[in-house]
Design an enzyme around this catalytic site. Structure first.
Site, PDB file in Angstrom:
ATOM      1  N   ILE A 131       0.901  -1.155   0.000  1.00 42.07           N
ATOM      2  CA  ILE A 131       0.000   0.000   0.000  1.00 42.07           C
ATOM      3  C   ILE A 131       0.941   1.206   0.000  1.00 42.07           C
ATOM      4  O   ILE A 131       1.916   1.234   0.743  1.00 42.07           O
ATOM      5  CB  ILE A 131      -0.939  -0.036   1.243  1.00 42.07           C
ATOM      6  CG1 ILE A 131      -1.884   1.164   1.312  1.00 42.07           C
ATOM      7  CG2 ILE A 131      -0.171  -0.131   2.545  1.00 42.07           C
ATOM      8  CD1 ILE A 131      -2.926   1.046   2.458  1.00 42.07           C
ATOM      9  N   SER A 132       0.696   2.190  -0.870  1.00 48.57           N
ATOM     10  CA  SER A 132       1.642   3.303  -1.026  1.00 48.57           C
ATOM     11  C   SER A 132       1.728   4.157   0.231  1.00 48.57           C
ATOM     12  O   SER A 132       0.824   4.162   1.070  1.00 48.57           O
ATOM     13  CB  SER A 132       1.214   4.194  -2.193  1.00 48.57           C
ATOM     14  OG  SER A 132       0.980   3.436  -3.348  1.00 48.57           O
ATOM     15  N   GLN A 133       2.825   4.894   0.316  1.00 44.08           N
ATOM     16  CA  GLN A 133       3.030   5.855   1.406  1.00 44.08           C
ATOM     17  C   GLN A 133       1.902   6.895   1.368  1.00 44.08           C
ATOM     18  O   GLN A 133       1.567   7.400   0.294  1.00 44.08           O
ATOM     19  CB  GLN A 133       4.382   6.511   1.152  1.00 44.08           C
ATOM     20  CG  GLN A 133       4.779   7.543   2.143  1.00 44.08           C
ATOM     21  CD  GLN A 133       6.021   8.302   1.666  1.00 44.08           C
ATOM     22  OE1 GLN A 133       6.543   8.054   0.587  1.00 44.08           O
ATOM     23  NE2 GLN A 133       6.468   9.227   2.485  1.00 44.08           N
TER      24      GLN A 133
END
Ligand code: SAH
Length: 238
Positions: A87-89
């Site tokens: 899951i992206s930053q």
């Protein structure tokens, strides 16, 4: 009987305390993203739009990661979501969402559903989100999760996002959350004139450039580099 009441009260208290902890952590995350944005974007656009930050402050990121990662759900960093994906930053999610300049009536295409978090953020801001994921397990998990959390304006499907989603094109904006070696021509084609696409482009073992591509009303492309990023690769032909 009395014990049962105590137990129920204790349980309710625990749940509330947990929800409050998450709400506090989420508010702290929003603060951190704002400070980070001011730091790294002092030159250009500066702050991220308040409506994007409101969405970041509302969507329960802890619902998009598994048990072991929940304590870190609101840290400003990517987290594993299984299948070798992440899951992206949060800052990057906020930045990408900000860059496409959403409007309420937008229909947006996302490539790389992953956990469904970016789709949920977009869903708070636009009319409908179409999202494509190439890993079946993630597609199913994200679909169930978004349904359980009540996101009615997101449609996810299993497929190779390189080819976009012709049936629902053209899109007001496109967000690609896996890094490509080049900008997929089908995605350019499915972008509305006047629309914006945000996509990380670069090699597999190097940092990539986040590109903001504008398709003008005369179908010309204007590309701007928005900074170095690191995404998992856009895979093909599985
Ligand atoms: N947006 C996600 C994070 C994405 S990570 C979130 O908010 O959680 C990138 C995702 O892109 C991974 O889940 C990966 O499986 C997916 N992906 C990689 N190549 C793809 C392709 N060709 N088509 C669709 N999805 C792809």
């Amino acid at each position: 009987m009395r014990n049962t009441i105590y137990f129920v009260l204790l349980l309710a208290f625990t749940f509330n305390a947990e929800a409050a902890d998450y709400a506090k952590a989420r508010a702290d995350m929003v603060e951190e993203i704002n400070s980070f944005a001011e730091l790294v974007r002092e030159d250009s656009e500066g702050r991220l739009s308040p409506k994007v930050m409101r969405a970041m402050g509302t969507v329960k990121r802890h619902e998009f990661v598994s048990g072991a990662h929940k304590p870190y759900a609101y840290a400003n960093r990517p987290l594993p979501i299984g299948y070798g994906q992440t899951i992206s930053q949060p800052y990057i999610v906020a930045l990408m969402t900000d860059l496409i300049k959403t409007k309420r009536d937008f229909v947006v295409l996302e490539i790389g559903t992953g956990s469904g978090y970016q789709a949920a953020i977009l869903a708070k801001l636009v009319k409908h989100v179409y999202t494509i994921e190439i890993i079946e397990g993630l597609t199913n998990e994200a679909t169930d999760r978004l349904k359980r959390l009540g996101y009615k304006n997101v449609t996810a499907k299993l497929g190779d996002g390189y080819y976009g989603w012709e049936e629902h094109a053209p899109f007001d904006a496109i967000v690609v959350t896996a890094s490509a070696t080049h900008v997929p021509p089908p995605l350019v084609q499915q972008l509305k004139p006047g629309g914006l696409m945000v996509i990380p482009v670069g090699g597999r073992f190097m940092t990539q450039q986040l590109l903001l591509i504008e398709k003008t009303r005369n179908n010309e492309l204007i590309t701007r580099q928005m900074g170095a990023v690191r995404f998992v690769p856009l895979t093909r032909g599985r």
